[in-house]
Design an enzyme around this catalytic site. Structure first.
Site, PDB file in Angstrom:
ATOM      1  N   GLU A   1      -7.899   5.495   4.953  1.00 45.87           N
ATOM      2  CA  GLU A   1      -8.089   4.457   3.920  1.00 45.87           C
ATOM      3  C   GLU A   1      -8.501   5.169   2.633  1.00 45.87           C
ATOM      4  OE1 GLU A   1      -7.549   1.223   2.663  1.00 45.87           O
ATOM      5  OE2 GLU A   1      -8.409   0.445   4.537  1.00 45.87           O
TER       6      GLU A   1
ATOM      7  N   ARG B   1       1.251  -7.619   0.573  1.00 50.91           N
ATOM      8  CA  ARG B   1       0.446  -7.169   1.713  1.00 50.91           C
ATOM      9  C   ARG B   1       1.076  -7.662   3.029  1.00 50.91           C
ATOM     10  NH1 ARG B   1      -4.931  -5.433   2.591  1.00 50.91           N
ATOM     11  NH2 ARG B   1      -5.986  -6.328   4.390  1.00 50.91           N
TER      12      ARG B   1
ATOM     13  N   GLU C   1       0.866  -1.183   0.000  1.00 49.72           N
ATOM     14  CA  GLU C   1       0.000   0.000   0.000  1.00 49.72           C
ATOM     15  C   GLU C   1       0.901   1.231   0.000  1.00 49.72           C
ATOM     16  OE1 GLU C   1      -3.747  -2.371   2.044  1.00 49.72           O
ATOM     17  OE2 GLU C   1      -3.039  -0.523   2.992  1.00 49.72           O
TER      18      GLU C   1
ATOM     19  N   ARG D   1      -4.343  -7.632  11.661  1.00 51.35           N
ATOM     20  CA  ARG D   1      -5.332  -8.440  12.396  1.00 51.35           C
ATOM     21  C   ARG D   1      -4.703  -9.058  13.653  1.00 51.35           C
ATOM     22  NH1 ARG D   1      -7.250  -5.985   8.954  1.00 51.35           N
ATOM     23  NH2 ARG D   1      -8.687  -6.606   7.292  1.00 51.35           N
TER      24      ARG D   1
END
Lengths: 287, 287
Positions: free
Chosen positions: A162, A53, A15, A61
């Site tokens: 985001e 990722r 990202e 998580r």
């Protein structure tokens, strides 16, 4: 009073907009933020290097108390423990605010994700909407903050930026500019919060997370349908009962039969494809 | 006369539109193509399973005679030898035509990539343009077909379908429909070619590949700039000298100083990011 603030990029290694923003601000933070105690840092440098990722498990998580206490050899589980020492520890953190910067392949524009609707976050949401009207606010308060596995929950308060749509591994100028603007607005909020100059803030509309909607699956375990072109790229637009959501590969359509209106988001997000999640729903509420 | 034809998907394991088309057509090929001898098959099922472009090396660069003869333990190098037996062997193939189906994160729409401008491919290009006017034709004849490493060069003739923009690992309905339409037009061409009913085809404009343009790099090995928003998503639109191509992170612009006009494509493609390729140029020629 907000003391230490962490701005984090590269929690997901592909990202790029958050990663680039950290790179820039590590070189020079805009001068008006120098009165704040801001640390700019990367989270998962190995995943960044590999342009993925994550290597073993999703880092974002790992930050529940149960996972942080568990004995999991996955690289991201180990990294989470280190980051929890550095940014947390969760529940009694050295950081008053952790801002974690993400991007999505969905057309979600600039979205601020908050995890609770207490007075602090309501003020923040209102401030962001006032100074960046094109921003979306997404409230994920379906469970207590302590039970969320997000990296930003290591801070006493934690939020996520985001922004999308941006393919994984690609940096788009429009997405980068929106990311930078939202980060600036959040730090402007911190300055005003500390100075006691927030003033009266107008209530604003936000989206409250509903549930995930899965792809229709065929008997062979493959998908039976794709996101309908009428839904694709329409994140946070109202979806009404009877409107098409999926197109089967035989050409037939599947229409929406759930809550109406709902506000789909994370539509066709690449990272959720493996889980066959097509989108998430939301209701509109006023904060 | 075109005998055996192969339609291949999953050469890159995260390019979902070709994979889905093969899945569909393996179940049932449109009836009008049943007079053709068409094999629909996947290339890199392991990469598909892992939802990555490739495991060790790019499969779609392995099909030069030198690489096919070399002793390379990379999984895709080994796979290429198998596929060359199945679809080729390159230079004396069992297949008269190999059509390899790809997608890109760039906004290239439906693009047919041909590797030579002989009579067969000129007819094909004209037919595609006539039956699918929104299609782009890209001619990559900068070297002889034998020296190309593409999978489709295993066939006596080989072409690629390249459709975008679609993030890796995501299936978009619009991209899927364009992919299916172009595959149908190509097989319609094969039917007409075999029947001798192509008739008189009008000359068409195509794009001839020029060169790759790299991102401006900083001294620390990172990028110094991103694709300018005025260039982003404008694949195959004319770019003139003096128009902006890059935006530096300090806000300044870099303008185009090369051949004018040129026709950029593969703009900000995710798979080329690792090589720091920002886009490729092309000139317009009439076939």
């Amino acid at each position: 009073m907000l003391g230490r603030i962490a701005l984090v990029g590269g929690t997901h290694g592909n990202e790029t907009s958050g990663i680039q923003l950290i790179r820039q601000w590590q070189q020079s933070l805009p001068e008006r933020f120098c009165e704040l105690d801001v640390t700019c840092q990367f989270a998962n440098t190995e995943a960044m290097q590999a342009n993925v990722r994550f290597l073993d498990e999703d880092l974002n998580r790992q930050f529940t108390q149960a996972r942080l206490a568990a004995d999991n050899p996955a690289r991201e589980a180990q990294l989470a423990k280190q980051l929890n020492q550095q940014l947390g520890p969760k529940g009694s953190s050295q950081y008053d605010l952790v801002i974690d910067v993400h991007n999505t392949t969905s057309q979600m524009g600039a979205t601020l994700i908050i995890l609770e609707a207490d007075e602090f976050h309501v003020q923040m949401a209102r401030y962001v909407k006032q100074h960046m009207p094109e921003a979306n606010i997404l409230l994920e308060d379906e469970k207590p903050v302590s039970e969320h596995g997000y990296l930003c929950t290591t801070g006493t308060r934690g939020v996520m930026i985001e922004v999308g749509g941006q393919p994984q591994g690609v940096l788009r100028e429009d997405v980068y500019q929106l990311t930078q603007t939202m980060a600036e607005v959040l730090l402007d909020f911190c300055v005003a919060y500390n100075a006691g100059t927030l003033g009266e803030l107008t209530p604003c509309e936000v989206f409250r997370l509903g549930q995930e909607v899965g792809f229709p699956m065929a008997e062979d375990g493959g998908r039976d349908a794709m996101v309908h072109h009428a839904l694709q790229d329409n994140d946070f637009q109202p979806l009404l009962a009877g409107q098409p959501v999926f197109k089967r590969f035989d050409g037939s359509e599947i229409v929406w039969e759930g809550e109406s209106p709902t506000y789909p988001h994370f539509i066709n997000e690449a990272a959720y494809a493996k889980l066959h999640v097509a989108f998430a729903t939301a209701s509109q509420v006023t904060l």
